[in-house]
Design a protein around this motif. Sequence first.
Motif, PDB file in Angstrom:
ATOM      1  N   THR A 118      49.983  37.843  44.617  1.00  0.00           N
ATOM      2  CA  THR A 118      48.897  38.806  44.475  1.00  0.00           C
ATOM      3  C   THR A 118      47.694  38.318  45.258  1.00  0.00           C
ATOM      4  O   THR A 118      47.574  37.119  45.550  1.00  0.00           O
ATOM      5  CB  THR A 118      48.511  38.981  42.999  1.00  0.00           C
ATOM      6  OG1 THR A 118      47.559  40.049  42.874  1.00  0.00           O
ATOM      7  CG2 THR A 118      47.910  37.705  42.416  1.00  0.00           C
ATOM      8  N   THR A 119      46.816  39.229  45.619  1.00  0.00           N
ATOM      9  CA  THR A 119      45.535  38.811  46.189  1.00  0.00           C
ATOM     10  C   THR A 119      44.566  38.538  45.046  1.00  0.00           C
ATOM     11  O   THR A 119      44.748  39.008  43.918  1.00  0.00           O
ATOM     12  CB  THR A 119      44.968  39.901  47.110  1.00  0.00           C
ATOM     13  OG1 THR A 119      44.889  41.143  46.394  1.00  0.00           O
ATOM     14  CG2 THR A 119      45.854  40.075  48.331  1.00  0.00           C
ATOM     15  N   LEU A 121      47.623  34.037  52.085  1.00  0.00           N
ATOM     16  CA  LEU A 121      48.154  32.850  51.433  1.00  0.00           C
ATOM     17  C   LEU A 121      48.298  33.059  49.931  1.00  0.00           C
ATOM     18  O   LEU A 121      49.294  32.629  49.323  1.00  0.00           O
ATOM     19  CB  LEU A 121      47.256  31.647  51.719  1.00  0.00           C
ATOM     20  CG  LEU A 121      47.809  30.275  51.316  1.00  0.00           C
ATOM     21  CD1 LEU A 121      49.171  30.018  51.955  1.00  0.00           C
ATOM     22  CD2 LEU A 121      46.823  29.174  51.714  1.00  0.00           C
ATOM     23  N   ALA A 122      47.341  33.740  49.315  1.00  0.00           N
ATOM     24  CA  ALA A 122      47.446  34.031  47.875  1.00  0.00           C
ATOM     25  C   ALA A 122      48.646  34.922  47.600  1.00  0.00           C
ATOM     26  O   ALA A 122      49.373  34.712  46.616  1.00  0.00           O
ATOM     27  CB  ALA A 122      46.163  34.677  47.373  1.00  0.00           C
ATOM     28  N   VAL A 147      47.864  38.966  37.933  1.00  0.00           N
ATOM     29  CA  VAL A 147      49.192  39.214  38.481  1.00  0.00           C
ATOM     30  C   VAL A 147      49.290  40.666  38.906  1.00  0.00           C
ATOM     31  O   VAL A 147      48.748  41.562  38.256  1.00  0.00           O
ATOM     32  CB  VAL A 147      50.303  38.894  37.456  1.00  0.00           C
ATOM     33  CG1 VAL A 147      50.409  37.395  37.240  1.00  0.00           C
ATOM     34  CG2 VAL A 147      50.069  39.591  36.134  1.00  0.00           C
ATOM     35  N   ALA A 148      49.970  40.885  40.014  1.00  0.00           N
ATOM     36  CA  ALA A 148      50.177  42.243  40.492  1.00  0.00           C
ATOM     37  C   ALA A 148      51.138  42.982  39.557  1.00  0.00           C
ATOM     38  O   ALA A 148      51.996  42.381  38.923  1.00  0.00           O
ATOM     39  CB  ALA A 148      50.740  42.222  41.905  1.00  0.00           C
ATOM     40  N   PHE A 177      58.087  43.502  26.946  1.00  0.00           N
ATOM     41  CA  PHE A 177      58.200  42.575  28.068  1.00  0.00           C
ATOM     42  C   PHE A 177      57.482  43.139  29.286  1.00  0.00           C
ATOM     43  O   PHE A 177      56.738  42.418  29.968  1.00  0.00           O
ATOM     44  CB  PHE A 177      59.664  42.292  28.402  1.00  0.00           C
ATOM     45  CG  PHE A 177      59.835  41.426  29.624  1.00  0.00           C
ATOM     46  CD1 PHE A 177      59.600  40.067  29.560  1.00  0.00           C
ATOM     47  CD2 PHE A 177      60.207  41.983  30.852  1.00  0.00           C
ATOM     48  CE1 PHE A 177      59.733  39.266  30.689  1.00  0.00           C
ATOM     49  CE2 PHE A 177      60.345  41.189  31.973  1.00  0.00           C
ATOM     50  CZ  PHE A 177      60.107  39.822  31.896  1.00  0.00           C
ATOM     51  N   ALA A 178      57.687  44.392  29.573  1.00  0.00           N
ATOM     52  CA  ALA A 178      57.051  45.010  30.741  1.00  0.00           C
ATOM     53  C   ALA A 178      55.532  44.918  30.664  1.00  0.00           C
ATOM     54  O   ALA A 178      54.854  44.779  31.686  1.00  0.00           O
ATOM     55  CB  ALA A 178      57.487  46.469  30.861  1.00  0.00           C
ATOM     56  N   ALA A 179      54.998  44.988  29.440  1.00  0.00           N
ATOM     57  CA  ALA A 179      53.544  44.970  29.256  1.00  0.00           C
ATOM     58  C   ALA A 179      52.973  43.560  29.161  1.00  0.00           C
ATOM     59  O   ALA A 179      51.760  43.396  28.988  1.00  0.00           O
ATOM     60  CB  ALA A 179      53.189  45.752  27.993  1.00  0.00           C
ATOM     61  N   SER A 180      53.818  42.544  29.275  1.00  0.00           N
ATOM     62  CA  SER A 180      53.369  41.179  28.995  1.00  0.00           C
ATOM     63  C   SER A 180      52.959  40.383  30.224  1.00  0.00           C
ATOM     64  O   SER A 180      52.686  39.186  30.116  1.00  0.00           O
ATOM     65  CB  SER A 180      54.476  40.410  28.249  1.00  0.00           C
ATOM     66  OG  SER A 180      55.563  40.115  29.119  1.00  0.00           O
ATOM     67  N   ALA A 181      52.904  41.020  31.378  1.00  0.00           N
ATOM     68  CA  ALA A 181      52.527  40.293  32.587  1.00  0.00           C
ATOM     69  C   ALA A 181      51.159  39.635  32.400  1.00  0.00           C
ATOM     70  O   ALA A 181      50.198  40.275  31.992  1.00  0.00           O
ATOM     71  CB  ALA A 181      52.496  41.238  33.780  1.00  0.00           C
TER      72      ALA A 181
END
Length: 511
Positions: free
Chosen positions: A462-463, A455-456, A40-41, A341-345
């Motif tokens: 994200t790419t 497309l991604a 994830v970006a 939460f911010a660090a949980s991506a």
Amino acid sequence: MTAQTSRRTLLGAATATGAALAIGTPGAAHAAEASGAGLVAVDPLRHLLRRATYGPTPASIAEIRALGATAWLERQLNPASIADDACTTLIGRLPLAGRDITGVRAAAAAGTFKKYGWEAMFQLGTAAVARAIWSNRQLLEVMTDFWSNHLNVTCPNGDVWDSRPDYDVAVIRRHALGTFADLLKASARHPAMLTYLDNRYSTKAKPNENYARELLELHTVGLVYSEADVRQAAVLLTGATVDDKTGLHRYAPAAHATGAVTVLGFSHPNADPNGEPAVTAFLDYLATHPATAERIARKLCVRFVADEPPAALVAALATVYLANGTAIAPVLRALFASTEFAASAGLKQRTPLEDLAATVRALGFGPDASGTAGLTSLYWALEPSGHQPMAWSPPNGYPDVAAAWSSPSGHLTRWNLHINLAANWWYKQLTRPASLRAALVPTVPATYGGLVDALALRLAGTTMSAAHTAALAAYFGKSTGTALKSTDPALNANFPYLVALILDSPYFLVR
């Protein structure tokens, strides 16, 4: 690969490439759960959308960028302020989903469906899928699902044929963003819960412990009670029942067992045959118990942060919960503002319901122009995955951890859904863009690598890694640098397969 290549060959190749991306490389689904590295970006706004909605859309991305995270969240915490007329009209096609108990019974009496039939419950499940996809009140839908699992009443279930829709409207939705104390008390009085966990049959002559046990273990404090606590709670709860003639809640003083009770530090003389005030005091006590605060905070962290939530965040949110009289909105504000939460991506994985909803939202499909055939087909599409809304049989509700939904058959079920939607093989009643390619990639990229990247980015935000981008270009027999022409099959007949492969990938699987 030519446009004349058979669907069977294309689907086989798509499945093979999807398997390589999803379970055969370092970017596997379990790796997404464990670290999320590269999947994830680093975009806090998209991260919030992934967790607080059923999946980003171009419109929701534009909205959150215009408002900012704080204003967007405040708007979602006040769903009545969000116009949702189109979704409300859509749900109107499923009239039994919004009926109260009297209304459902009247429909059965009028011959709309048979008494004890499941039509109202099927409509409710279908409405839940439709709302998850097309409602603008996305956080309300997420929290409705959360509380439906926490205070589970299985749907469909023959015993609650007349009351389950009203339970959704009058209990879960009404209090989903209010206070847990009010939600718990509303649940405890509702015929659906009283029936599902047998309290309607509990009397002073024969107290039934089912609801008392789940009230303690699942709804509030967790495994900190004794068997004596269960027995005392069951005694206190006698008298709360359902009128057999009307199906409505009724309190029966003659069935209530009087006498002093003590449960987990709660004491009450319980001398009045009308035990409702005593029960109300007991439920308020449970709602504000520190063990309940910890349990609710932990479950919210599992839903929004990680399968193994940070202990410090759980403790902090439990404190917020108690300091705000069990109000849920302050807890959600604190959760979404937290560093954890911010660090949980990348640390959560979509459930099958979320995957379906996110797919339809990402593709930009609308509901049926009329009727409900497409909506109903989406509801039944979740049956093979075992994740139709509210249909979990045990009283503990659906699990919300990746391990519960990670299996070869589970991934294959998702992949079949993706290709069926992208290639328009099934769910044909849904409203689709005139050109899927033009809707998802309006400008033709110069190369095959550029097509995969565009497309991604559109579908997953994200790419992909260079290796994964090359693998998808190789699906067409090309390298990432190969020039792309507007007449190439990759932009025409074979485009849906590329769409499906990206949807199959762990980049899209991440919540």
